[in-house]
Design a protein around this motif. Sequence first.
Motif, PDB file in Angstrom:
ATOM      1  N   ALA A  47      31.321  40.148  40.594  1.00  0.00           N
ATOM      2  CA  ALA A  47      32.454  40.301  39.685  1.00  0.00           C
ATOM      3  C   ALA A  47      33.168  41.632  39.914  1.00  0.00           C
ATOM      4  O   ALA A  47      34.404  41.682  39.967  1.00  0.00           O
ATOM      5  N   ALA A  48      32.408  42.708  40.067  1.00  0.00           N
ATOM      6  CA  ALA A  48      33.009  44.025  40.283  1.00  0.00           C
ATOM      7  C   ALA A  48      33.763  44.066  41.601  1.00  0.00           C
ATOM      8  O   ALA A  48      34.910  44.542  41.668  1.00  0.00           O
ATOM      9  N   CYS A  49      33.152  43.555  42.660  1.00  0.00           N
ATOM     10  CA  CYS A  49      33.806  43.574  43.977  1.00  0.00           C
ATOM     11  C   CYS A  49      35.039  42.680  44.003  1.00  0.00           C
ATOM     12  O   CYS A  49      36.060  43.033  44.603  1.00  0.00           O
ATOM     13  N   THR A  50      34.967  41.532  43.353  1.00  0.00           N
ATOM     14  CA  THR A  50      36.121  40.638  43.293  1.00  0.00           C
ATOM     15  C   THR A  50      37.290  41.324  42.600  1.00  0.00           C
ATOM     16  O   THR A  50      38.422  41.309  43.090  1.00  0.00           O
ATOM     17  N   TYR A  51      37.024  41.946  41.472  1.00  0.00           N
ATOM     18  CA  TYR A  51      38.067  42.640  40.721  1.00  0.00           C
ATOM     19  C   TYR A  51      38.684  43.761  41.560  1.00  0.00           C
ATOM     20  O   TYR A  51      39.902  43.874  41.672  1.00  0.00           O
ATOM     21  N   LEU A  52      37.832  44.612  42.147  1.00  0.00           N
ATOM     22  CA  LEU A  52      38.325  45.761  42.911  1.00  0.00           C
ATOM     23  C   LEU A  52      39.075  45.320  44.166  1.00  0.00           C
ATOM     24  O   LEU A  52      40.069  45.955  44.556  1.00  0.00           O
ATOM     25  N   ALA A  53      38.640  44.232  44.791  1.00  0.00           N
ATOM     26  CA  ALA A  53      39.357  43.704  45.954  1.00  0.00           C
ATOM     27  C   ALA A  53      40.726  43.170  45.538  1.00  0.00           C
ATOM     28  O   ALA A  53      41.726  43.405  46.224  1.00  0.00           O
ATOM     29  N   ASP A  54      40.772  42.475  44.410  1.00  0.00           N
ATOM     30  CA  ASP A  54      42.051  41.964  43.902  1.00  0.00           C
ATOM     31  C   ASP A  54      43.018  43.098  43.572  1.00  0.00           C
ATOM     32  O   ASP A  54      44.237  42.934  43.682  1.00  0.00           O
TER      33      ASP A  54
END
Length: 93
Positions: A47-54
């Motif tokens: 979830a954290a990586c998805t958000y930061l990548a977005d």
Amino acid sequence: MTTLRERKTYRKAVLRSLYEAVERNRPEVSGATLRDEIRLPDEDLFAACTYLADEGLITVEWTSHRTPATVSLTHEGIRFMEEEEEADAPPEG
């Protein structure tokens, strides 16, 4: 379910860990190393990586199991962390 405060804490931990890796001349970090350094369960790291990548702050190479294989800060992510570092620094003088 994680709270908003926890999610923000996880995102900051990911960014901080990657920024420290860049400072040590390690521009790319394995997902397993990142997970172990910040002690996050896979679903919270996802979830954290998805958000930061977005947000354009990190790039992620994903495994087929929805876990990061490698993670790195983007140029924008480095600038963001430098601004954070400057904001937290005591005033000069």
